[in-house]
Each structure stands twice: as C-alpha cells, then as structure tokens.
Motif scaffolding. Structure first.
Motif, PDB file in Angstrom:
ATOM      1  N   ARG A 161       3.381   7.940  -4.921  1.00 40.61           N
ATOM      2  CA  ARG A 161       2.167   8.193  -6.071  1.00 40.61           C
ATOM      3  C   ARG A 161       2.981   8.334  -7.474  1.00 40.61           C
ATOM      4  N   ASN A 162       3.907   9.247  -7.395  1.00 36.76           N
ATOM      5  CA  ASN A 162       4.300   9.252  -8.740  1.00 36.76           C
ATOM      6  C   ASN A 162       5.204   8.041  -9.157  1.00 36.76           C
TER       7      ASN A 162
ATOM      8  N   LEU B 241       4.164   4.815  -8.466  1.00 34.10           N
ATOM      9  CA  LEU B 241       3.004   4.067  -8.916  1.00 34.10           C
ATOM     10  C   LEU B 241       2.471   4.369 -10.174  1.00 34.10           C
ATOM     11  N   SER B 242       2.354   5.688 -10.306  1.00 35.27           N
ATOM     12  CA  SER B 242       1.858   6.337 -11.532  1.00 35.27           C
ATOM     13  C   SER B 242       2.813   5.967 -12.797  1.00 35.27           C
TER      14      SER B 242
ATOM     15  N   SER C 214       0.787  -0.903  -0.169  1.00 34.69           N
ATOM     16  CA  SER C 214      -0.031  -0.047   0.053  1.00 34.69           C
ATOM     17  C   SER C 214       0.963   1.138  -0.070  1.00 34.69           C
ATOM     18  N   GLU C 215       0.183   2.215  -0.215  1.00 36.40           N
ATOM     19  CA  GLU C 215       0.980   3.629  -0.291  1.00 36.40           C
ATOM     20  C   GLU C 215       1.593   3.866   1.119  1.00 36.40           C
TER      21      GLU C 215
ATOM     22  N   ALA D  65      -4.615   0.350 -11.026  1.00 39.00           N
ATOM     23  CA  ALA D  65      -5.107   0.834  -9.814  1.00 39.00           C
ATOM     24  C   ALA D  65      -6.587   0.566  -9.595  1.00 39.00           C
TER      25      ALA D  65
ATOM     26  N   ARG E  25       4.182  10.871   0.575  1.00 42.78           N
ATOM     27  CA  ARG E  25       3.197   9.873  -0.167  1.00 42.78           C
ATOM     28  C   ARG E  25       2.970  10.456  -1.755  1.00 42.78           C
ATOM     29  N   MET E  26       3.439  11.751  -2.147  1.00 38.16           N
ATOM     30  CA  MET E  26       3.307  12.057  -3.334  1.00 38.16           C
ATOM     31  C   MET E  26       4.653  11.382  -4.087  1.00 38.16           C
TER      32      MET E  26
END
Length: 262
Positions: free
Chosen positions: A61-62, A64-65, A45-46, A75, A57-58
């Motif tokens: 997210r980058n 995972l993106s 998980s994040e 996702a 967290r950003m």
C-alpha cells in the motif's frame, strides 16, 4: 491466483539500502513508463503484489500510495488501482498565435486541440468589468479598469486549463470582446479588427503545486503540478493590449518551442 505477466516485475534487492516499498514503486513506475502498463490498465492487485514480493500488505500500500502521489495511478474503490490517462496537448509556441489561424476563425486553443486530435470545449465562462490588480495594471501600462474574461477549457471532456484574460476597458467596452462569444478567431481577431494589429507576445512560465481551488477546478490527482503561464500581447504600437493568466494541468501538456540558433 493468476501469475503476473512475464517480465512485468522483477525481484527485490536485499542488499539495497533503498526501502522495500520504494523498490516496488520503482518497478511499477518503470513498467508504466516503458508502456508495459498502459493508460487505463489495472495494476496487479495488492494480493498479487504481496505474493510476488513476499511482503506485507502495508508495504504494498505504501508503494501504491507513492505512485498516487506522483500522479501516475488512480485508485478506484472496490475496483483496484489503474494507470492514469495523460493525453498531451502539444503547444507550438511559434505557431499557435499565427495570424492565419485567426483569419480561419480559429482560436489558439482550437489550434492546440486540433494538433492533439482532440475535441475542445469551454464549459465555464464569466465576463465582467473590474478593477485591475497592481500586477495586471503594471503589465498593461497603468490601466486601472479592465474587462476580465474567465474560462475553463476541456479537452475530450477533461478539464485541463483555466485562464483569465484582462483587456484594458477603453479597448474592450462596448465591443464584441465584452460578449460571451466574441466571434470567430477569438479576442485576438477582434483586437485586430479594432485597429490593434498584434506584433508579438511575451510569455512567462513557471511550474508550481496547485492551490486547493485549482485542484478542484482542474480535477487534479494527488501529486500533479500545474504550469502557470502569463502572456502579454502587444500591438504594433508596442501597447500591451491583453494579459492572459493561465493555469494548466502539467500532465496534459507538452510545451514545444523552436528557438533560432542565430
């Protein structure tokens, strides 16, 4: 919070000039490619990644993106990020159009599906007469009117290929080729029954990014390219009797060819 599986992810390299989010993406990608994270399996998980790497967290997210853009993960809102399932179809270029398959009532796609151990379907089909494009007409030796057969192929209910066959109208009109179901062995079997014994196929292959329409029709994830294959079928009189323009989801295919060494 549960610890991550042992050895799944390493540490960041503070001396590297590679961005932190790319280092994280590199480690997750490696875990996927090595099979440490299997198709359909949920990624950490994040929150777990934030804690493991001590990053924002950003940043996570980058990372995972980046993997989503490569077509490696999906996702699911409220559930997490999962490794994409990518079942390959093995296309045997030297075998899939063999006459013995047509004589057994099998189309090339059926042969491919059986090789992969999967269930084939055609869920969209359109058959109509139309004017040939300049390119199709040139490939068919000047034929201006064609029968076009458009279809979408599924493998285990997943769209993986869309194809359009163009057959000169003077060959196809009034024959089973013009029917939605041309019968056992497909249109190649019918062409041979009509006296056009097939001699060889020429194929042109290139990889491209999909159009918006292709993304929708093949339900492609972000970052997944397509394989564009144009095949021309010739009879023993060296007449082009069919053009097949195919767009395939690149992550669903392995193209395997045997090439002579002499």
């Amino acid at each position: 919070m549960a610890a991550l599986p042992s050895g799944l992810l390493g540490a960041l390299d503070p001396t590297s000039d590679r961005a932190v989010f790319r280092q994280i993406a590199d480690q997750l990608r490696e875990a996927i490619c090595k099979g440490q994270l299997q198709a359909g399996e949920k990624l950490p998980s994040e929150a777990e990644l934030v804690e493991h790497y001590s990053v924002s967290r950003m940043t996570v997210r980058n990372s995972l993106s980046t993997l989503q853009g490569e077509g490696l993960v999906l996702a699911e809102h409220g559930k997490g990020v999962f490794v994409r399932s990518r079942p390959p179809v093995r296309r045997l270029a030297s075998d899939r159009f063999a006459r013995r398959h047509r004589e057994q009532g099998k189309s090339a796609f059926t042969v491919e599906a059986e090789t992969a151990g999967s269930h084939p379907e055609v869920d969209r089909l359109e058959v109509r007469e139309e004017r040939a494009s300049a390119d199709v007409a040139a490939r068919l030796g000047g034929a201006r009117r064609v029968l076009a057969r458009r279809r979408r192929y599924l493998l285990d209910r997943r769209p993986i290929e869309i194809a359009i066959s163009y057959i000169p109208l003077d060959i196809a009109r009034g024959t089973p080729i013009a029917e939605p179901n041309p019968g056992p062995g497909g249109i190649y079997a019918r062409l041979e029954e009509l006296g056009h014994r097939l001699d060889h196929f020429d194929e042109e292959l290139r990889a491209t990014m999909p159009t918006p329409a292709e993304v929708k029709e093949l339900q492609l994830a972000s970052g997944v390219p397509v394989i564009r294959l144009i095949r021309t079928a010739y009879d023993t009189e060296d007449r082009a009797v069919e053009i097949c323009d195919t767009v395939m989801s690149a992550d669903a295919y392995v193209l395997a060819y045997r090439l002579p060494a002499t």
